[in-house]
Design an enzyme around this catalytic site. Structure first.
Site, PDB file in Angstrom:
ATOM      1  N   GLU A 145      -5.534   1.537   2.262  1.00  0.00           N
ATOM      2  CA  GLU A 145      -4.613  -0.027   3.825  1.00  0.00           C
ATOM      3  C   GLU A 145      -5.096   1.132   4.849  1.00  0.00           C
ATOM      4  O   GLU A 145      -5.881   0.812   5.412  1.00  0.00           O
ATOM      5  CB  GLU A 145      -3.497  -0.281   3.546  1.00  0.00           C
ATOM      6  CG  GLU A 145      -3.778  -1.461   3.882  1.00  0.00           C
ATOM      7  CD  GLU A 145      -2.746  -1.357   6.127  1.00  0.00           C
ATOM      8  OE1 GLU A 145      -2.979  -2.048   6.672  1.00  0.00           O
ATOM      9  OE2 GLU A 145      -2.348   0.140   5.866  1.00  0.00           O
ATOM     10  N   GLU A 146      -4.007   1.260   5.334  1.00  0.00           N
ATOM     11  CA  GLU A 146      -4.448   3.450   6.589  1.00  0.00           C
ATOM     12  C   GLU A 146      -5.919   3.253   7.116  1.00  0.00           C
ATOM     13  O   GLU A 146      -6.260   3.307   8.284  1.00  0.00           O
ATOM     14  CB  GLU A 146      -3.801   3.905   6.257  1.00  0.00           C
ATOM     15  CG  GLU A 146      -1.729   3.903   6.209  1.00  0.00           C
ATOM     16  CD  GLU A 146      -1.961   2.451   6.960  1.00  0.00           C
ATOM     17  OE1 GLU A 146      -1.687   2.426   8.039  1.00  0.00           O
ATOM     18  OE2 GLU A 146      -0.061   3.016   7.284  1.00  0.00           O
TER      19      GLU A 146
ATOM     20  N   ASP B 251       6.182   1.641   6.076  1.00  0.00           N
ATOM     21  CA  ASP B 251       5.221   0.995   6.177  1.00  0.00           C
ATOM     22  C   ASP B 251       4.768   2.447   4.923  1.00  0.00           C
ATOM     23  O   ASP B 251       3.578   3.285   5.517  1.00  0.00           O
ATOM     24  CB  ASP B 251       4.406   1.701   7.297  1.00  0.00           C
ATOM     25  CG  ASP B 251       3.378   1.437   7.560  1.00  0.00           C
ATOM     26  OD1 ASP B 251       2.522   0.375   6.486  1.00  0.00           O
ATOM     27  OD2 ASP B 251       2.205   1.991   8.615  1.00  0.00           O
TER      28      ASP B 251
ATOM     29  N   HIS C 299       3.769   4.334  11.818  1.00  0.00           N
ATOM     30  CA  HIS C 299       2.408   5.279  12.800  1.00  0.00           C
ATOM     31  C   HIS C 299       3.201   6.035  13.657  1.00  0.00           C
ATOM     32  O   HIS C 299       2.392   7.225  13.790  1.00  0.00           O
ATOM     33  CB  HIS C 299       1.852   3.988  12.819  1.00  0.00           C
ATOM     34  CG  HIS C 299       1.053   3.183  12.211  1.00  0.00           C
ATOM     35  ND1 HIS C 299      -0.396   2.528  12.849  1.00  0.00           N
ATOM     36  CD2 HIS C 299       1.010   2.796  10.464  1.00  0.00           C
ATOM     37  CE1 HIS C 299      -0.645   2.214  11.782  1.00  0.00           C
ATOM     38  NE2 HIS C 299       0.280   2.711  10.621  1.00  0.00           N
TER      39      HIS C 299
ATOM     40  N   ASP D  25       4.769  -5.952   4.882  1.00  0.00           N
ATOM     41  CA  ASP D  25       3.975  -4.480   5.612  1.00  0.00           C
ATOM     42  C   ASP D  25       4.132  -4.774   6.789  1.00  0.00           C
ATOM     43  O   ASP D  25       3.552  -3.873   7.805  1.00  0.00           O
ATOM     44  CB  ASP D  25       2.295  -4.587   5.036  1.00  0.00           C
ATOM     45  CG  ASP D  25       1.671  -3.710   6.051  1.00  0.00           C
ATOM     46  OD1 ASP D  25       2.673  -1.976   6.038  1.00  0.00           O
ATOM     47  OD2 ASP D  25       0.511  -3.250   5.938  1.00  0.00           O
TER      48      ASP D  25
ATOM     49  N   ASP E 203      -0.508   4.703   0.921  1.00  0.00           N
ATOM     50  CA  ASP E 203      -1.219   5.451   2.020  1.00  0.00           C
ATOM     51  C   ASP E 203      -0.223   5.551   3.173  1.00  0.00           C
ATOM     52  O   ASP E 203       0.276   4.457   3.632  1.00  0.00           O
ATOM     53  CB  ASP E 203      -2.306   5.412   1.929  1.00  0.00           C
ATOM     54  CG  ASP E 203      -3.128   4.166   1.760  1.00  0.00           C
ATOM     55  OD1 ASP E 203      -2.288   3.427   1.931  1.00  0.00           O
ATOM     56  OD2 ASP E 203      -3.734   4.362   3.209  1.00  0.00           O
TER      57      ASP E 203
ATOM     58  N   HIS F 298       1.041  -1.156   0.189  1.00  0.00           N
ATOM     59  CA  HIS F 298      -0.091  -0.393  -0.073  1.00  0.00           C
ATOM     60  C   HIS F 298       1.015   1.282  -0.033  1.00  0.00           C
ATOM     61  O   HIS F 298       1.618   1.220   0.635  1.00  0.00           O
ATOM     62  CB  HIS F 298      -1.138  -0.076   1.071  1.00  0.00           C
ATOM     63  CG  HIS F 298      -0.470  -0.327   2.688  1.00  0.00           C
ATOM     64  ND1 HIS F 298      -0.043   1.431   3.657  1.00  0.00           N
ATOM     65  CD2 HIS F 298      -0.393  -0.618   3.294  1.00  0.00           C
ATOM     66  CE1 HIS F 298       0.281   1.218   4.280  1.00  0.00           C
ATOM     67  NE2 HIS F 298       0.059  -0.032   4.249  1.00  0.00           N
TER      68      HIS F 298
END
Length: 508
Positions: A200-201, A166, A479, A229, A135, A133
């Site tokens: 995805e997030e 990520d 994150h 991931d 995003d 992903h």
């Protein structure tokens, strides 16, 4: 460390690993050793270029969490840039339009497309599909970043930037590994497919429906699916991930009326919703972390001797792990107990109370309606529906004993099953061999205590082997502020993917 010294050290390490693997010894070299040597040298020589590409990708503010037009435009720009990069490999790319997303406030925003790309369709070769992903989570420098989160910045061999680990770094590592074969005019040993998304997030909006729709088309020829991931459990030792926990998220509402009460006027003459809710939440888990819901452990798969050995072999410095976590004391004292309660046993966490007064200062209010939020991380072979029933019955029983005149309602808005893979699958064996080639050691065989729904979606719908092959170190900070990927992890990860292609072709 000076970047040039870091690159020299990376090249020297690669050379030592090649020597250790016998590529320059008098013993017969392993198959593909000459090609691997040239691939690794090529990757080392071009690593600054690979870092520059990551810098260009990190610069795009592809935030899928904040529902504003600017970030959606950035997401579309990110997907366009990725599609161009894939076409540059010679891949056929389909950019799938997913329509728009209706938000709770009534506005509508376009969903960024999902990219389906394929390179090669030789029926004699295995087909490996990579999911990633593009995003990211929100990031602002004032939140505690030492650098601009959207400017990839290298400090002591660490590449800081939102999305670096990520998941933009691993996606680019896969692309660069594919490209290395083409740069050397070598035929890819496998057919390659990509599925790249940009939401995805935010919950992978519309992804499951697309996978279901494409299972007999795009995915029909896929033999193996690889996801990168997640992270290692160590700063230096690579890992393979073979399981993730599921998640049942609950909301329990206790209501007397829609308005709040003044405690001087009503305190002492009614059942207060907050008191009911605190009793309900307090009945869920004890001080040792043991879940008190009757029957909740009945479905948990028993621990096997083989699994015990996997935990014993994992490289984890418990004191370092505790210090890095800034926790005074964990509930358990040994490495094995800590890991088992992170990965293979369920856990219950209480997340918050909606409707309660939570601001600074004193306020003598009695909330008229409150909602408690908690979740249970599920493990094999727990079933979401069974857990929902057990939790609901338990809360109803506790509430009944209070003889409260209030109303209680329990709901489970999220229910995601755990995922587990067979570590003896061909691609796990191939990945182990590739890790030994690149890093010179056996990987940690780990699970992930969080929930990554896409692995279970692929496994259930496509019914092919799914593997998680992480590149990032445990301290990469996905994150959080100051997210990074080490240059070493990024460059060695490209080599790992290239070696994996060769190994899966040999074992398939």
């Amino acid at each position: 460390m000076d970047p040039k010294l870091g690159r020299m050290a990376s090249s020297l390490l690669a050379l030592l690993l090649l020597l250790e693997g016998g590529m320059f010894s008098s013993s017969p070299p392993p198959p593909h050793s000459g090609l691997l040597e040239r691939l690794f040298q090529h990757i080392d020589l071009h690593q600054d270029e690979f870092v520059q590409t990551l810098k260009e990708w990190v610069a795009i503010e592809s935030d899928s969490i904040q529902p504003v037009p600017h970030f959606r435009q950035e997401l579309f720009r990110m997907m366009t840039m990725a599609a161009d990069k894939l076409r540059g490999l010679g891949a056929r790319v389909d950019s799938v339009d997913l329509g728009s997303q209706q938000l709770p406030d009534g506005q509508s925003l376009p969903i960024p497309p999902i990219l389906l790309a394929e390179l090669g369709n030789d029926p004699r070769k295995p087909t490996v599909c990579f999911y990633g992903h593009l995003d990211v989570q929100p990031a602002q420098q004032e939140d505690g970043w030492r650098t601009d989160p959207y400017t990839l910045t290298e400090v002591d061999g660490k590449l800081y930037g939102r999305g670096a680990t990520d998941n933009k770094g691993p996606v680019l590592a896969w692309i660069h590994a594919v490209r290395a074969f083409g740069d050397l005019e070598q035929d890819l040993p496998v057919n390659i497919k990509f599925i790249l998304e940009g939401m995805e997030e935010a919950g992978s909006v519309a992804l499951e429906e697309l996978v279901e729709r494409e299972k007999d088309r795009f995915f029909s020829s896929v033999d193996y699916i690889v996801i990168s991931d997640n992270l290692w459990i160590s700063q230096k030792k690579p890992a393979l991930t073979y399981g993730t926990r599921g998640n049942s998220y609950f909301m329990v509402e206790v209501k007397c009326r829609d308005q709040d009460f003044h405690s001087g006027t009503f305190g002492g003459i009614l059942n207060e919703p907050m008191a009911d809710l605190v009793a309900l939440l307090g009945s869920l888990v004890d001080s040792s972390g043991h879940i008190l819901v009757p029957g909740i452990y009945d479905q948990v798969s028993p621990l096997t001797e083989e699994e015990k050995r996997l935990y014993e072999a994992i490289d984890l410095d418990l004191e370092e792990y505790r210090n890095n976590s800034q926790v005074e004391k964990f509930l358990f004292d040994t490495k094995e107990e800590i890991l088992m309660h992170l990965w293979r046993y369920p856990s219950l966490s209480i997340h918050g109370i909606e409707g309660a007064f939570d601001e600074a200062g004193a306020k003598t209010v009695i909330p008229g309606r409150v909602t408690g939020k908690f979740s249970i991380r599920l493990v094999p072979h727990m079933n979401v529906s069974v857990v929902e029933k057990q939790v609901t019955q338990h809360l109803e029983a506790i509430f009944s004993k209070r003889n409260s005149s209030n109303q209680m309602a329990v709901s489970m808005p999220i229910g995601l099953h755990p995922w587990i893979a067979n570590i003896n699958d061909t691609q796990y064996l191939a990945a182990k061999r590739a890790i030994r080639t690149v890093f010179g050691i056996e990987p940690d065989m780990i699970q992930d205590g969080s929930t990554i729904p896409i692995a279970k979606i692929f496994q259930d719908i496509i019914q092919k082997s799914v593997m998680m092959l992480p590149l990032g170190a445990v301290d990469d900070g996905e994150h959080s502020q100051n997210e990074k990927i080490n240059r070493w992890n990024y460059i060695e990860g490209i080599k790992l993917f290239a070696a994996f292609f060769l190994e899966i072709a040999k074992l398939h």
